[in-house]
Structure formats: C-alpha cells, structure tokens
Design an enzyme around this catalytic site. Sequence first.
Site, PDB file in Angstrom:
ATOM      1  CB  THR A   8     -33.077 -33.176 -44.595  1.00 50.60           C
ATOM      2  OG1 THR A   8     -33.891 -32.063 -44.614  1.00 50.60           O
ATOM      3  CG2 THR A   8     -33.133 -33.931 -46.110  1.00 50.60           C
ATOM      4  CG  ASP A  28     -37.344 -34.364 -43.814  1.00 51.93           C
ATOM      5  OD1 ASP A  28     -38.455 -33.878 -43.825  1.00 51.93           O
ATOM      6  OD2 ASP A  28     -36.222 -33.915 -44.438  1.00 51.93           O
ATOM      7  CG  HIS A  75     -35.981 -28.616 -39.541  1.00 45.20           C
ATOM      8  ND1 HIS A  75     -34.782 -29.374 -39.807  1.00 45.20           N
ATOM      9  CD2 HIS A  75     -35.981 -27.954 -40.890  1.00 45.20           C
ATOM     10  CE1 HIS A  75     -34.029 -29.349 -40.956  1.00 45.20           C
ATOM     11  NE2 HIS A  75     -35.000 -28.549 -41.598  1.00 45.20           N
TER      12      HIS A  75
END
Length: 461
Positions: A73, A244, A353
């Site tokens: 992020t 993002d 992620h």
Amino acid sequence: MRLAFALVLCALLYVECRHLGDKSKKGFNKLLLISFDGFRWDYDQDVDTPNFDQLVVDGVKAKYISPPMITMTSPSHFTTITGRWIEDHGVVHNMLFNSTTLLKITHKKTMKRSEWWDNGALPLWITAQNQGLKTASFYYPGGGVNYSGQAVNRALTESYGMPDDNETEWQQNIDKVMDWYTKEDFDFVTLYFGEPDNVGHNKGPETPERKKIIEMIDRILKYLRDAIVRNKLTDSLNVIITSDHGMTTIQKNKFHGVEEIVLSNYINFLKSVHFELLDYGGFAMIRPREGQKEILYNQLKDAHPNLTVYRKEDVPENFHIAKNSRIQDLILVGDLGYNLNSRAVIYVNKGDHGFHNDEMDMKMIFRAFGPDFKKGYLAEPFDSVNIYALMCKLMGVVPAPHNGSLAHTEGMLVDNFDDLHPVPTPVPPPVPTTAPGGHGERNQMSFLLLAVLMFIASCFT
C-alpha cells in the site's frame, strides 16, 4: 491624468498579487484522484458493475496498470503521488522500521510520521501548492505529514478501528470532498478507500464477499458522479480512479497440499539474523548478523522451489529498489500465492499481495473521466509511475523530477487539450513555506508593490 492612470495600475496589480501563481484561475480544471486499495484489474469483470461499465463509454479505461515492484500500500501509493520509483522516494515498506535499532511501527501509525515519508521526493500536493494551487488529502498515504516543513493544505488521516466498508460514510466523505471544491475552492484532492483490500485479505479475492464489496464500490461510483452533477462540477473536474496493487489467493497447506515457506526450516534466526521484515506477504528483507550474509544467502537460495533470494547488489535493475539505503542485504520474493513465514506459519490471510509486479494478480485498475478526457478510449497497459506526469499536465503544474513519462497517457486527453489550456510562461515557484501565503508569496508581492510605488513617484517628478 498621470495620477489617475497610476491609481488604476495600482488596483490592477493588487488584484494580480491576490491571485499570484493561481493556475486554476488561468483555465486549468480541478482534479480528484481516487484510490481503492487492493482493487485488482479484473475485479469488475465477474460482477454486475453498470457504473464502471458506463465509464468505458464516458471516459478512459486502461486494460490494466502495473504497480511498482514492492506491491504494498504505502510504497505503491507514494510512487503514484511522486512519480518516483521506490528506490528514489524511499518508502520501501508499509511499516516504518530501523534495521539498526530494530524499531518497527505498524502501517497506520506511520501516517503521521514525517521521517518515514520525507526523503527528498516531493509529492504532488506540495509541488502544486508551491505553484499556487490548493490541495487536500483524504486518508491518502503520505498526506498527513510534513515535507521539509511543508504540510498539505488540508489532510485527514485514518484512525484505528474505523470500518473500511461503511457505505454511508463513503457517501459522506464524497460530500465533504465536493464541499472542498465548491465552498473552499480546492484544486487537487486525493481520496483513499480501504476496500476491497480488507475483504481480499480476510475472505480471499475469489469469494462472494469480494464480489459484494465491488458492487458497493460500483454504487459509490454512481454516487460520486451524481454528486459532481449536483455540485455543478461536470465541466470543471477531472477524476482519476486507480489502486495500489492487486490480490491473490494464498496457498495454504491445509487446503492446497503445498509446502509453505517457513524460513526457520532452513536458517537459524538467533544465530544469523540481526533484523527481518517477514510474515508480511510475498516480499521480505533480511539484515544478517556480521559475517553471516553469504552463509544466509547460500542457505536460502535453493531452500524452497517457490522462493527467490537476491543479494541487494544482485537485485534486477528493473525492480527499481536496490539503490535505496533502507533496502536490506537480502531480498526474498515468494512465487505468486506463497507467503513468507519466519519462525512458524502464523499467517491467517486468505488473500494477499506483495508478490512480483509482473504477476497479473498484482495488476490494478485505471479509469478516468471529466472534461479533459476522451470518451470511449481504451488505453494500453502502463506503469503507475506515469500517472504523476498526467496529473501535472491536467493541472498545469510544472512537475518536480520524476521517473514517469506522458508518452503513456497523453493520448487519453482530448485532442485540443493544449489549445484549451495554454501553458503560461513558467515562473519560479515561491520560496517554500510551512503555510500558504508565506514569505515566498509576500516577497513577490513586495516586489510588485515596490515597482508600483516607483512608478507613482515618477508621475510627480
């Protein structure tokens, strides 16, 4: 007669001083940048999203865009707002850390810690302010701190415990942003939403819960567009919607019969590791103890078939991370879906992620609409580092040094953009101040007023 002319000139120059450097008064439209955290590039393809579908007709859609290599992020958001690669802007992780003192600070607590963000790369808020624009950050990472003493004109930061999926609150946030534009004449606002990242982590990306949150985001898109119409901003506000990073399903031993990556199976943390950032998705860093670097590297490089290990000096150049001093001696990257665990399997996320930005599951969305964007335009994929140059052009801002290019995005703009928004002769930005209307602005005004006084004096000689 000469005196009357001098007084008129005084009045004109006074008006000019009041609007010195105000580019929004010179024909450029306002801009809203919206980020939906964790919105994967294809999330709108398996859900009924009439409002996203309408944007394909009314604006611009990129097939997908690529985040920077550390698909987290804070690093990714800061690349978007600075136009700099991670090695240049220095926000290398979601956590603030110091590998010498072993300090670690959680993600949300970094949002008011200037020392993590202020590394020399100026975000667009500050660059735009230094050229006369008024900017705001609504929960956007990096917006709530100072840069060489300069603060964003208006900044709100998330507090702990705030729900990320409250649709009523989302509508209220949009209403507040519309008020900033219409009642306070802001030029540039960044607006951050914490979904669908949270549901992707907690439930997984391929679940009914994720689809439900995408439907909610689609409804908020309609609310946004209706609010733009209500506030009579249709002809003066450009909107960019992006993210993002993406999200992928985590491979779990219990469900998939895979061998999870647990580094304590291969190395002795107490003996060999001074500092580590692990248990945080598919990307990790290790600072070995003195003399242990090569030993650790050799122990890890072939330890697991789904783990890749780099010495810092061997990190591929196209990662754009290795030149920063915060990057540690050893870099670890898990294959897609393989989280990195340090001493035990403690990871509970069902989606995550942090994996290689070449993976399609890490790609993210890009949509745009407004008076300066073409309609029905499908853009080829590009890197998110290029969004910065586009935003500068939309606002008539002279960009700070950056790593992106307009070549990837300029085709999205209406063909007569430059005719509609002629760029004024560049004027050096005012001396940076900690608040709008500081010494730099006063110095320019003083110079003009001095010139006026000298002219008046000449009228009587």
